[in-house]
Design a protein around this motif. Sequence first.
Motif, PDB file in Angstrom:
ATOM      1  N   ILE A  51       0.780  -1.309  -0.121  1.00 38.61           N
ATOM      2  CA  ILE A  51       0.137   0.027  -0.126  1.00 38.61           C
ATOM      3  C   ILE A  51       0.930   1.256  -0.014  1.00 38.61           C
ATOM      4  O   ILE A  51       0.692   2.177  -0.968  1.00 38.61           O
ATOM      5  CB  ILE A  51      -1.135   0.016   1.210  1.00 38.61           C
ATOM      6  N   ASP A  52       2.000   1.101   0.797  1.00 37.77           N
ATOM      7  CA  ASP A  52       2.793   2.356   0.816  1.00 37.77           C
ATOM      8  C   ASP A  52       3.595   2.497  -0.678  1.00 37.77           C
ATOM      9  O   ASP A  52       3.571   3.858  -1.048  1.00 37.77           O
ATOM     10  CB  ASP A  52       4.100   2.026   1.809  1.00 37.77           C
ATOM     11  N   ALA A  92       3.536   5.685  -5.810  1.00 38.90           N
ATOM     12  CA  ALA A  92       3.344   5.647  -7.197  1.00 38.90           C
ATOM     13  C   ALA A  92       2.227   6.519  -7.687  1.00 38.90           C
ATOM     14  O   ALA A  92       2.527   7.282  -8.646  1.00 38.90           O
ATOM     15  CB  ALA A  92       3.064   4.276  -7.633  1.00 38.90           C
ATOM     16  N   GLN A  93       1.128   6.376  -6.960  1.00 38.36           N
ATOM     17  CA  GLN A  93       0.057   7.431  -7.291  1.00 38.36           C
ATOM     18  C   GLN A  93       0.408   8.703  -7.225  1.00 38.36           C
ATOM     19  O   GLN A  93       0.302   9.668  -8.018  1.00 38.36           O
ATOM     20  CB  GLN A  93      -1.232   7.077  -6.213  1.00 38.36           C
ATOM     21  N   HIS A  94       1.045   9.118  -6.211  1.00 36.68           N
ATOM     22  CA  HIS A  94       1.718  10.497  -6.147  1.00 36.68           C
ATOM     23  C   HIS A  94       2.546  10.813  -7.259  1.00 36.68           C
ATOM     24  O   HIS A  94       2.740  12.172  -7.478  1.00 36.68           O
ATOM     25  CB  HIS A  94       2.391  10.622  -4.540  1.00 36.68           C
ATOM     26  N   ALA A  95       3.355   9.866  -7.663  1.00 38.02           N
ATOM     27  CA  ALA A  95       4.216  10.229  -8.841  1.00 38.02           C
ATOM     28  C   ALA A  95       3.625  10.198 -10.166  1.00 38.02           C
ATOM     29  O   ALA A  95       4.064  10.271 -11.400  1.00 38.02           O
ATOM     30  CB  ALA A  95       5.409   9.022  -8.761  1.00 38.02           C
ATOM     31  N   THR A 103      11.456  -0.706   0.314  1.00 41.26           N
ATOM     32  CA  THR A 103      12.881  -0.419   0.015  1.00 41.26           C
ATOM     33  C   THR A 103      12.959  -0.052  -1.581  1.00 41.26           C
ATOM     34  O   THR A 103      13.839   0.408  -1.887  1.00 41.26           O
ATOM     35  CB  THR A 103      13.548  -1.583   0.233  1.00 41.26           C
ATOM     36  N   VAL A 104      11.648  -0.038  -2.157  1.00 43.23           N
ATOM     37  CA  VAL A 104      11.939   0.493  -3.378  1.00 43.23           C
ATOM     38  C   VAL A 104      11.644   2.053  -3.517  1.00 43.23           C
ATOM     39  O   VAL A 104      10.700   2.557  -2.938  1.00 43.23           O
ATOM     40  CB  VAL A 104      10.465  -0.333  -4.197  1.00 43.23           C
TER      41      VAL A 104
END
Length: 239
Positions: free
Chosen positions: A105-106, A111-114, A231-232
């Motif tokens: 989820i994190d 990814a959504q914010h990007a 960690t990604v």
Amino acid sequence: MSVTVRIAPSVQTLVWDLDGTLLDSFGIYRDCLNKVLRQHHRPEVSEQILRNNHHGFIEDSIADVLGEAGQKITEAELAEIIHGFYVLDNAYIKDVDRHLFEDAIDLAQRAQHAGKQQIIVTNRPHGTDRGNGSPRNLVVNSRLRELADDVLCGDDSGYRKPHRQFLEARFGPKLAELGEVMVIGDQFIDAELARHIGCDAILVTRAEKIAHLDKLGDWQSFVQIVPSLRTVEIVRTKY
């Protein structure tokens, strides 16, 4: 020292696996299958055998589990057990958010914010009577509804993961809508999907190891394995 895994700015779409990557479904799978086996007066199966065969199509997984456990079964009996499993699986999940992996989820939120497009691709069928077990219902009834742009289910077309045609049936033969893709999963079938698409994959280890990667030959050239999706790093374009 751990190596940072990065998602490049050029990646436009994340193709997510559902079971085992976003959804912590192994415990549900274990409990439902063993309950069905008890109902059919069969012995329960050990967690190790279940983990050895928890991949790909659920029908194949159940058949392989019973084979490794040495339980002889007819096709008709197997069909009854699979049907019983789906009935229990439909009713099992009450609060989907409790079963989501927080590291996934994190990453999905980052990814959504990007500005990444995010597609969930699963062999779990939607069906007409799947109830809570339907992938689309799982998404709608959880935080995933704010993060997923589309959900592809195992019965949406004549193809299933890891076939490229599974995605082509929805997005066209060149997958032009998706742009550059990264697959996020937890099993060799997700890496196989990435190979068929022609993209890289990130696999997260949810058990001691990711089984069957050796079937893919030079998997190290396009697969990176991480202990946690936290960690990604998502690299943003510098202006």
